[in-house]
Design an enzyme around this catalytic site. Structure first.
Site, PDB file in Angstrom:
ATOM      1  N   THR A  25      -8.969   6.273  -2.537  1.00 29.40           N
ATOM      2  CA  THR A  25     -10.299   5.753  -2.844  1.00 29.40           C
ATOM      3  C   THR A  25     -11.331   6.859  -2.688  1.00 29.40           C
ATOM      4  O   THR A  25     -12.412   6.782  -3.268  1.00 29.40           O
ATOM      5  CB  THR A  25     -10.679   4.573  -1.921  1.00 29.40           C
ATOM      6  OG1 THR A  25     -10.406   4.951  -0.566  1.00 29.40           O
ATOM      7  CG2 THR A  25      -9.900   3.326  -2.269  1.00 29.40           C
ATOM      8  N   LYS A  45      -0.341  14.789   1.011  1.00 27.19           N
ATOM      9  CA  LYS A  45      -1.687  15.039   0.483  1.00 27.19           C
ATOM     10  C   LYS A  45      -1.919  16.530   0.230  1.00 27.19           C
ATOM     11  O   LYS A  45      -2.855  16.925  -0.439  1.00 27.19           O
ATOM     12  CB  LYS A  45      -2.743  14.464   1.430  1.00 27.19           C
ATOM     13  CG  LYS A  45      -2.737  12.934   1.490  1.00 27.19           C
ATOM     14  CD  LYS A  45      -3.826  12.412   2.432  1.00 27.19           C
ATOM     15  CE  LYS A  45      -3.794  10.906   2.640  1.00 27.19           C
ATOM     16  NZ  LYS A  45      -4.661  10.158   1.704  1.00 27.19           N
ATOM     17  N   HIS A  75       0.797  -1.229   0.000  1.00 25.71           N
ATOM     18  CA  HIS A  75       0.000   0.000   0.000  1.00 25.71           C
ATOM     19  C   HIS A  75       0.823   1.270   0.000  1.00 25.71           C
ATOM     20  O   HIS A  75       0.249   2.353   0.045  1.00 25.71           O
ATOM     21  CB  HIS A  75      -0.920   0.038   1.225  1.00 25.71           C
ATOM     22  CG  HIS A  75      -2.112  -0.860   1.114  1.00 25.71           C
ATOM     23  ND1 HIS A  75      -3.315  -0.427   0.619  1.00 25.71           N
ATOM     24  CD2 HIS A  75      -2.271  -2.170   1.406  1.00 25.71           C
ATOM     25  CE1 HIS A  75      -4.181  -1.425   0.631  1.00 25.71           C
ATOM     26  NE2 HIS A  75      -3.570  -2.502   1.103  1.00 25.71           N
ATOM     27  N   LYS A  81     -14.924   7.804  -4.761  1.00 20.94           N
ATOM     28  CA  LYS A  81     -16.237   8.049  -4.152  1.00 20.94           C
ATOM     29  C   LYS A  81     -16.793   9.393  -4.601  1.00 20.94           C
ATOM     30  O   LYS A  81     -17.987   9.525  -4.886  1.00 20.94           O
ATOM     31  CB  LYS A  81     -16.115   8.004  -2.616  1.00 20.94           C
ATOM     32  CG  LYS A  81     -15.764   6.605  -2.098  1.00 20.94           C
ATOM     33  CD  LYS A  81     -15.581   6.593  -0.587  1.00 20.94           C
ATOM     34  CE  LYS A  81     -14.152   6.352  -0.202  1.00 20.94           C
ATOM     35  NZ  LYS A  81     -13.912   6.415   1.255  1.00 20.94           N
ATOM     36  N   LYS A 106      -9.775  13.842   3.935  1.00 21.47           N
ATOM     37  CA  LYS A 106      -8.844  12.717   4.000  1.00 21.47           C
ATOM     38  C   LYS A 106      -7.902  12.974   5.171  1.00 21.47           C
ATOM     39  O   LYS A 106      -7.929  14.041   5.770  1.00 21.47           O
ATOM     40  CB  LYS A 106      -8.049  12.599   2.703  1.00 21.47           C
ATOM     41  CG  LYS A 106      -7.457  13.936   2.216  1.00 21.47           C
ATOM     42  CD  LYS A 106      -6.679  13.798   0.923  1.00 21.47           C
ATOM     43  CE  LYS A 106      -7.548  13.708  -0.301  1.00 21.47           C
ATOM     44  NZ  LYS A 106      -7.468  12.442  -1.003  1.00 21.47           N
ATOM     45  N   ARG A 107      -7.094  11.979   5.514  1.00 17.03           N
ATOM     46  CA  ARG A 107      -6.075  12.181   6.522  1.00 17.03           C
ATOM     47  C   ARG A 107      -5.243  13.430   6.223  1.00 17.03           C
ATOM     48  O   ARG A 107      -4.971  13.720   5.052  1.00 17.03           O
ATOM     49  CB  ARG A 107      -5.133  10.966   6.551  1.00 17.03           C
ATOM     50  CG  ARG A 107      -5.417   9.939   7.646  1.00 17.03           C
ATOM     51  CD  ARG A 107      -5.666  10.633   8.918  1.00 17.03           C
ATOM     52  NE  ARG A 107      -6.026   9.800  10.030  1.00 17.03           N
ATOM     53  CZ  ARG A 107      -5.190   9.241  10.902  1.00 17.03           C
ATOM     54  NH1 ARG A 107      -3.881   9.347  10.743  1.00 17.03           N
ATOM     55  NH2 ARG A 107      -5.635   8.560  11.914  1.00 17.03           N
TER      56      ARG A 107
HETATM   57  C1  LIG Z   1     -12.563   6.885   1.556  1.00 14.59           C
HETATM   58  C2  LIG Z   1     -12.159   7.166   2.918  1.00 14.59           C
HETATM   59  C3  LIG Z   1     -10.818   7.431   3.215  1.00 14.59           C
HETATM   60  C4  LIG Z   1      -9.738   7.455   2.156  1.00 14.59           C
HETATM   61  O1  LIG Z   1      -9.733   8.716   1.543  1.00 14.59           O
HETATM   62  P1  LIG Z   1      -8.535   9.152   0.559  1.00 14.59           P
HETATM   63  O2  LIG Z   1      -9.051  10.438  -0.004  1.00 14.59           O
HETATM   64  O3  LIG Z   1      -8.440   8.100  -0.481  1.00 14.59           O
HETATM   65  O4  LIG Z   1      -7.325   9.318   1.365  1.00 14.59           O
HETATM   66  C5  LIG Z   1     -10.475   7.690   4.521  1.00 14.59           C
HETATM   67  N1  LIG Z   1     -11.395   7.713   5.502  1.00 14.59           N
HETATM   68  C6  LIG Z   1     -12.705   7.477   5.243  1.00 14.59           C
HETATM   69  C7  LIG Z   1     -13.679   7.532   6.364  1.00 14.59           C
HETATM   70  C8  LIG Z   1     -13.132   7.200   3.951  1.00 14.59           C
HETATM   71  O5  LIG Z   1     -14.432   6.947   3.725  1.00 14.59           O
END
Ligand SMILES: *Cc1c(COP(=O)(O)O)cnc(C)c1O
Length: 826
Positions: free
Chosen positions: A664, A562, A365, A668, A556-557
């Site tokens: 991911t 990022k 990952h 979404k 996101k984190r």
């Molecule tokens: C999708 C998701 C992530 C991952 O988000 P990235 O933008 O891909 O870093 C992290 N936390 C939650 C709660 C998510 O639903």
């Protein structure tokens, strides 16, 4: 007695039966009557009601698997982020309408009740969420599968914001009871730690090793049902809870040493107490290694138990189970499997190793070298002395083989070795996972390529055919149907509902993308979702956001790679421009941030602070407040994610190219009709290929440009000196414009950017700004924007986790679906 003989109202799906069993559960499980029941009592009673219906299918599933003994997937992951179970379970079973009616008949509101459920925060972010999406798809595709993990008593911390800063609160998710888990006290294993090994020859002259652990802990299974969508399959998520071994502390107890007995109990339970809140591995943290070994040993012992329960011999392990390592956190399972096969089940090394190599596969990952998991050899040997010996033996045999292929390449041996000898000796978990796996995959095309060219280059050279790519995916059930019911309704009305199980069929929306009536309906849905989110923001922060403004989201984190700071620098730039009247036709925009920073990651926390400081100034400034709003929604988790993705107009995917393995969140957003502004990184590249370059806002250095810059000698300060707009932004921060004149508050951030700017924020700033102006331009053309939004949804069906799981099943696990027939009379 057949199960059908006693499944009556307890599992039936009509409104009356549901009402009946809800009251039954309220009385006899919760021991409450409606007049005094709390909302939480109602929630629990409803959860039991839904659970009974899940368990009915679960038993049918388990008995079918038992009879057919089909090959199963064992998905090993230290993290799962499934989100609340109740609504997902109702959706999977297709009983939401009846339940709503039953609740209404009792004068109760289903949405209010569902909102009571705390979500299991057993993961940090993307990796744990991926595991949850994959379990959802495995069940929906009717693949026999068990998810294995840790039942953390405290999940990911709850984030609050005080005085513009993140504070962390304990996540007591089990406080109100967890109706979704079934404790299995009879499924338990003893897990050893520490001690010594003893090498000897047995009566038949065979060389044997015995491990005498210094300490034993008991792992107990807690099972959570994972339902497939509109199929009878209900798979299993088995999480391990650490407890004290009776046999062990009884000794102390009997000797009258009560305190020691209690101390041991507490020490044992500590192992599954808390999730480490870092995205990156905790180098050198003893408890973390203990957690990893604890969960892997329980899991491998359970797999062997299941195998023997089916009267299979150990030799059939690869025929019966595909063992998937979700990153290296479970890599120690390899050594544990070897130990059990050779020390306990007396198998020869070569035979055992063949079984391992045919069973195990590994998903990488991360490419960040600092994020690759390693353990100091000394610590490793202290906690797992026998496993260290096994590791050395794996390494010796592996390097012997390499030596035969490349006799003179000493550097190669050092690079491939499971032991990194460079800075003190440490165990490389990625190498352990790699030597043991028949297949190694990355999580997006670019990532898999870089994995082969850099991180695991030498492994790739040795054995290129073992490497593959499976681009990540997300479940459409939670992130479209549950999260975005209004859009789901519109899509169903337009193309029918076959897309819910075959997401590529969203393509059928393409022919509607240019039609103005459909576009109007599409915008209506987005506006509605934005109003719902505005309500959430109002309730949590008291802030007003205008639902008609462009909603620009980065959720996101928090991490330097990022680049949330690139986003906030641009926001500051726009603020300064608007103040000077430089951008008179800028459309109204709302920026939304959400995400947690690891508690010890000071720089990421400082970015959160800067965002709040800028927001507090900008939101209060009457000169700009009709065109700029900045919101921060605290405590990003699956529940809040479900509200944000459907509302977003613009998705910020702006990582430094080559650093985000896949992402991911990007998928979404796009599936919910947001346009992406992003770099050529991770799955962004594949998203852009699918939605079309004209429907994606691209900017920034490419991965190879980043690599070239890194090798060269770049001066980030030059961008500051040469770009007056950027200079004004940095100066504003430095002069304390957002910190009441205190220029020191954000100095570390500014110095970092001007000094080395490891993530090329300043380098990419100007391209980002230009791209953002292009965003405004397209936004002003409503029809063009809406068409692009529709096409994003229509063309991203490929990013379903169903597609990803099918690839794993066909190319890596070689498992096939097993249809489950419902035996109950529902
Ligand atoms: C999708 C998701 C992530 C991952 O988000 P990235 O933008 O891909 O870093 C992290 N936390 C939650 C709660 C998510 O639903």
């Amino acid at each position: 007695m057949k199960k059908t003989e006693f499944s009556d109202y307890r599992t039936a799906a009509d409104v009356d039966s549901i009402r009946h069993s809800f009251l039954d559960n309220l009385y006899f499980v919760q021991a409450r009557f409606p007049e005094v029941a709390s909302l939480n009592d109602f929630y629990l009673a409803l959860a039991w009601t839904v659970r009974d219906r899940l368990l009915s299918n679960w038993i049918d599933t388990a008995s079918t698997y038992y009879r057919q003994a089909s090959r199963s997937v064992c998905y090993l992951s230290a993290e799962y982020l499934p989100g609340p179970h109740l609504r997902n379970a109702m959706l999977a079973l297709g009983i939401e309408p009846q339940i709503r009616k039953a609740m209404t008949a009792l004068g109760l509101n289903l949405d209010e009740i569902a909102a009571q459920e705390p979500e299991p925060g057993l993961g940090n972010g993307g990796l744990g969420r991926l595991a949850a999406c994959y379990l959802d798809s495995l069940a929906t595709l009717q693949i026999p599968a068990i998810g294995y993990g840790i039942r953390y008593e405290f999940g990911i911390f709850e984030q609050a914001i005080r005085d513009e800063r993140q504070v962390e609160l304990a996540d007591k998710w089990l406080r109100g009871g967890n109706p979704w888990e079934v404790p299995r006290p009879e499924i338990n294993f003893e897990i050893g730690f520490g001690g010594t090994t003893d090498h000897y020859r047995d009566e038949s002259g065979r060389y044997r090793v015995r491990w005498h652990p210094q300490r034993l802990v008991k792992g107990v299974a807690y099972d959570t049902p994972i339902p497939g969508y509109r199929v009878a399959t209900v798979n299993l998520l088995r999480l391990w809870n650490a407890q004290a071994c009776e046999s062990f502390n009884l000794d102390a107890f009997n000797l009258g040493d009560y305190e020691r007995a209690v101390d041991e109990k507490i020490a044992s339970e500590t192992i599954s107490k808390v999730l480490y809140p870092n995205d990156e591995p905790m180098q050198g943290k003893r408890l973390r290694l203990e957690q990893e070994y604890f969960f892997c040993s329980c899991t491998i012992q359970d797999i062997i138990r299941l195998l023997l329960q089916q009267n299979s011999s150990l030799e059939l392990l690869p025929e019966k189970f595909a063992i998937q390592l979700n990153d290296t956190h479970p890599a120690i399972a390899v050594a544990e499997l070897m130990r059990l096969l050779i020390d306990v089940h007396e198998m020869d090394w070569d035979d055992a190793w063949k079984l391992v190599r045919r069973s195990v596969s590994y998903t990488n990952h991360t490419l960040l070298p600092e994020a690759l998991e390693t353990w100091p050899v000394e610590l490793f040997g202290e906690i797992l002395p026998r496993h260290l010996e096994i590791l050395y033996e794996i390494n010796r045999r592996f390097l012997d083989r390499v030596r035969m292929q490349a006799p003179d390449d000493v550097g190669l041996l050092a690079r491939l070795s499971l032991i990194d000898e460079r800075f003190g000796r440490s165990v490389r978990m990625a190498h352990l996972a790699s030597v043991a796996s028949h297949t190694i995959n990355g999580v997006a095309k670019l990532h898999s390529r870089l994995l082969q060219q850099r991180v695991l280059k030498d492994f790739h050279t040795l054995d290129p055919q073992r490497f593959t790519n499976v681009t990540n995916g997300v479940t459409p059930r939670r992130f479209l149907i549950l999260a975005n019911p209004t859009l789901t309704g519109l899509i169903n009305d337009t193309i029918g509902d076959a897309w819910t199980k075959d997401l590529a069929r969203l393509q059928e929306l393409e022919e509607w993308a240019g039609k103005s009536d459909f576009q109007a309906a599409w915008r209506e849905v987005k506006l509605h979702n934005k109003q719902l989110l505005a309500q959430t923001i109002r309730n949590t922060s008291g802030m007003e956001v205008e639902a008609t403004s462009l909603l620009d989201c980065q959720i996101k984190r928090f991490h330097e790679y990022k680049r949330q700071h690139l986003n906030i620098l641009h926001i500051i730039g726009r603020y300064l421009d608007l103040k000077q009247g430089l951008y008179p036709d800028a459309p109204a925009r709302t920026w939304l941030f959400s995400g947690k920073a690891a508690p010890g990651y000071h720089f990421a926390k400082l970015i959160i602070e800067l965002i709040h400081a800028v927001a507090n100034r900008v939101n209060a400034d009457p000169d700009v407040r009709d065109r700029m709003r900045i919101a921060f929604l605290p405590n990003f988790n699956v529940s809040s994610a479900e509200r944000i993705y459907p509302a977003a107009d613009l998705s910020e995917q702006i990582s430094t190219a080559g650093m985000e393995a896949s992402g991911t969140g990007n998928m979404k957003f796009a599936l919910n009709g947001a346009l992406t502004i992003g770099t050529l990184d991770g799955a962004n590249i594949e998203i852009r290929q699918r939605v079309g370059a004209e429907n994606f806002f691209l900017f920034g250095l490419t991965e190879s440009e980043v690599a070239t810059r890194r090798a060269g000698n770049t001066q980030p300060r030059d961008h500051y000196l040469n770009d007056p707009q950027l200079r004004a932004v940095i100066d504003a921060i430095n002069d304390g414009l957002f910190s009441a004149g205190d220029g020191n508050r954000f100095r570390p951030l500014v110095e970092n950017l001007l000094g080395h700017d490891h993530f090329f924020v300043l380098e990419d700033y100007s391209a980002y700004r230009t791209s953002q102006q292009h965003v405004d331009h397209v936004w002003n053309d409503k029809s063009k924007w809406t068409r692009a939004s529709i096409l994003n949804t229509a063309r991203c069906g490929w990013f379903s986790s169903d597609r990803a799981i099918k690839e794993y099943c066909e190319r890596i696990w070689r498992v096939s679906p097993v249809a489950i027939k419902q035996q109950s009379a529902t």
